[in-house]
Design an enzyme around this catalytic site. Structure first.
Site, PDB file in Angstrom:
ATOM      1  N   ASN A  57       0.883  -1.164   0.000  1.00 49.42           N
ATOM      2  CA  ASN A  57       0.000   0.000   0.000  1.00 49.42           C
ATOM      3  C   ASN A  57       0.925   1.219   0.000  1.00 49.42           C
ATOM      4  O   ASN A  57       1.453   1.604   1.026  1.00 49.42           O
ATOM      5  CB  ASN A  57      -0.889  -0.030   1.242  1.00 49.42           C
ATOM      6  CG  ASN A  57      -1.904   1.100   1.246  1.00 49.42           C
ATOM      7  OD1 ASN A  57      -1.808   2.042   0.464  1.00 49.42           O
ATOM      8  ND2 ASN A  57      -2.878   1.002   2.140  1.00 49.42           N
ATOM      9  N   HIS A 105     -13.397   2.125  -0.544  1.00 51.03           N
ATOM     10  CA  HIS A 105     -13.399   1.106   0.523  1.00 51.03           C
ATOM     11  C   HIS A 105     -13.923  -0.238  -0.003  1.00 51.03           C
ATOM     12  O   HIS A 105     -14.402  -1.066   0.778  1.00 51.03           O
ATOM     13  CB  HIS A 105     -14.298   1.515   1.712  1.00 51.03           C
ATOM     14  CG  HIS A 105     -13.761   2.621   2.559  1.00 51.03           C
ATOM     15  ND1 HIS A 105     -14.593   3.508   3.197  1.00 51.03           N
ATOM     16  CD2 HIS A 105     -12.496   2.971   2.877  1.00 51.03           C
ATOM     17  CE1 HIS A 105     -13.847   4.382   3.882  1.00 51.03           C
ATOM     18  NE2 HIS A 105     -12.578   4.086   3.695  1.00 51.03           N
ATOM     19  N   GLU A 136      -8.177  -5.383   4.899  1.00 52.27           N
ATOM     20  CA  GLU A 136      -8.057  -5.037   3.480  1.00 52.27           C
ATOM     21  C   GLU A 136      -6.844  -5.697   2.837  1.00 52.27           C
ATOM     22  O   GLU A 136      -6.883  -6.081   1.666  1.00 52.27           O
ATOM     23  CB  GLU A 136      -8.003  -3.509   3.328  1.00 52.27           C
ATOM     24  CG  GLU A 136      -9.337  -2.883   3.727  1.00 52.27           C
ATOM     25  CD  GLU A 136      -9.306  -1.369   3.844  1.00 52.27           C
ATOM     26  OE1 GLU A 136      -9.523  -0.699   2.828  1.00 52.27           O
ATOM     27  OE2 GLU A 136      -9.082  -0.857   4.954  1.00 52.27           O
ATOM     28  N   ARG A 142      -2.404  -1.960  -3.649  1.00 53.75           N
ATOM     29  CA  ARG A 142      -3.642  -1.231  -3.427  1.00 53.75           C
ATOM     30  C   ARG A 142      -3.637   0.013  -4.321  1.00 53.75           C
ATOM     31  O   ARG A 142      -2.717   0.823  -4.264  1.00 53.75           O
ATOM     32  CB  ARG A 142      -3.761  -0.790  -1.971  1.00 53.75           C
ATOM     33  CG  ARG A 142      -4.987   0.049  -1.767  1.00 53.75           C
ATOM     34  CD  ARG A 142      -5.072   0.627  -0.378  1.00 53.75           C
ATOM     35  NE  ARG A 142      -6.301   1.396  -0.275  1.00 53.75           N
ATOM     36  CZ  ARG A 142      -6.372   2.597   0.290  1.00 53.75           C
ATOM     37  NH1 ARG A 142      -5.303   3.160   0.801  1.00 53.75           N
ATOM     38  NH2 ARG A 142      -7.518   3.232   0.332  1.00 53.75           N
ATOM     39  N   ARG A 179     -13.464  14.612   7.246  1.00 55.73           N
ATOM     40  CA  ARG A 179     -14.226  14.940   6.034  1.00 55.73           C
ATOM     41  C   ARG A 179     -15.700  15.121   6.379  1.00 55.73           C
ATOM     42  O   ARG A 179     -16.244  14.415   7.236  1.00 55.73           O
ATOM     43  CB  ARG A 179     -14.093  13.824   4.994  1.00 55.73           C
ATOM     44  CG  ARG A 179     -12.817  13.914   4.189  1.00 55.73           C
ATOM     45  CD  ARG A 179     -12.643  12.693   3.303  1.00 55.73           C
ATOM     46  NE  ARG A 179     -11.624  11.797   3.831  1.00 55.73           N
ATOM     47  CZ  ARG A 179     -11.487  10.517   3.489  1.00 55.73           C
ATOM     48  NH1 ARG A 179     -12.297   9.969   2.613  1.00 55.73           N
ATOM     49  NH2 ARG A 179     -10.539   9.788   4.032  1.00 55.73           N
TER      50      ARG A 179
END
Ligand code: AMP
Length: 368
Positions: free
Chosen positions: A7, A153, A354, A64, A214
């Site tokens: 990642n 996601h 993940e 990723r 956010r």
């Protein structure tokens, strides 16, 4: 077979080496390119990773990649053409895709004989039907500028929905699951028969649920108003809505643990932040129950979802008429299934992974 999952962010590389579902090694190279950081650039960072692990029997590297646009509906082996397509998507993810591409480029150079597989955050949501991805704006503008919902996601929602079906012994082809990924970023997803049919993030990871920093959904006129009336430049508005909004904006801090502590002490800003956060989740749960025509399960995951009984309880309060209730003893204990026995809708807590999902998708792609 071993799979290395990378990642790559702009200033960090997270890695994990798998053999099947077993983790053989993992780590994080940080502050790349910064004074006193772990490495001078991405190439030096990946060289450090490769030097620290045993690469014998490595079957593939899974990367990723945040944005796969409309082009990628599944994990894909990266050749020159695929690399160029991901490059072409940079305008849609200017902060994220360049770093991932640099990770892929360096890994191709250092391990030229090992397949490099891109696993996209957006791919799982490519099954959302047209009426779930189109924004009701000028269609010619939308088409010309690739404006639509993509959703993010995806690896987490896919993993957690499948784990939920397994946990509850539901047939995967029929299970209707609402997954709530509540981490620093947060999104909801409606999953029918293992396929995403709705999700709360949109063209970017900005819309939908309230997040750490956010805003989630806001009326777009907020932006016009801040520009025209308040006189803020567009970059500053973007910074405000992405870094100084959400829990940070309402309570002055982005960590749900801190917000909850202040809530317990009676702080009114923290109370409002918590309430807005949980109400937004409830609004999406209601919407997705309608989209799915009822759900078998609602699953919480990621930092907040896995660890906050308070959020789980508040987000699903008052829904018993819809068959949704939480057993508070199970909830407080952190059980995997937190609804009462015989509940119509099972409420679950499933830790996301993940990286494992990326490794599994990369393995599946190698076998095709
Ligand atoms: P993630 O992005 O999945 O790592 O989630 C990170 C967020 O999870 C943090 O910012 C915290 O707000 C939240 N979190 C972690 N542990 C707890 C906890 N015990 N209670 C409430 N929130 C938590």
């Amino acid at each position: 077979m071993k799979i290395l999952v990378l990642n790559t962010g702009s200033s960090s590389v997270k890695y994990r080496l798998f053999d099947g579902t077993t983790t053989l090694a993992k780590g994080l190279i940080e502050r790349i390119g910064e004074a006193g950081g772990d490495a001078g650039d991405h190439e030096a960072a990946l060289q450090r990773v490769m030097a620290s692990i045993d690469l014998s029997g490595l079957g593939a590297v899974g990367h990723r990649v945040v944005h796969g646009g409309s082009e990628f509906g599944k994990a894909t082996v990266v050749d020159d053409e695929v690399f160029a397509v991901i490059e072409g998507l940079i305008p849609l993810a200017p902060l994220h895709n360049p770093a991932a591409l640099s990770g892929i480029a360096v890994a191709r150079k250092l391990l030229p004989d090992v397949p490099q597989i891109a696993v996209f955050d957006t791919a799982f949501h490519q099954t959302i039907p047209p009426d779930g991805v189109a924004y009701a704006i000028d269609a010619s503008l939308a088409e010309r500028w690739q404006i639509r919902r993509y959703g993010f996601h995806g690896t987490s929602h896919a993993y957690v929905a499948r784990q939920t079906a397994e946990l509850l012994d539901l047939p995967a082809e029929e299970a209707k699951v609402i997954t709530l990924h509540l981490g620093n970023g947060a999104s909801a997803c409606a999953v029918s028969g293992g396929r995403s049919v709705a999700t709360s993030m949109g063209m970017s990871p900005q819309s939908g649920l309230v997040m750490g920093t956010r805003s989630g959904d806001v009326d777009p006129t907020v932006i016009f108003h801040l520009h025209r009336v308040a006189g803020l430049p567009i970059d500053e508005i973007e910074r405000s809505l992405t870094r100084f909004a959400g829990l940070q904006g309402l309570a002055g801090e982005n960590d749900m643990r801190a917000v909850q502590e202040r809530l317990t002490a009676g702080d009114s800003a923290a109370t409002l932040a918590f309430d807005v956060y949980c109400r937004r989740i409830k609004e999406y749960v209601g919407a997705y129950l309608a989209i799915l025509g009822g759900a078998d399960a609602i699953t919480f995951t990621a930092g907040v979802g896995e660890n906050s009984p308070q959020v789980r309880s508040a987000a699903l309060s008052g829904l018993s008429a819809l068959g949704i209730t939480i057993d508070e003893t199970r909830n407080a204990r952190g059980a995997r299934i937190i609804s009462p026995d015989n509940a119509r809708v099972k409420i679950c807590v499933v830790p996301t992974d993940e990286e494992l999902e990326i490794a599994q998708q990369a393995t599946a792609e190698l076998r095709t």
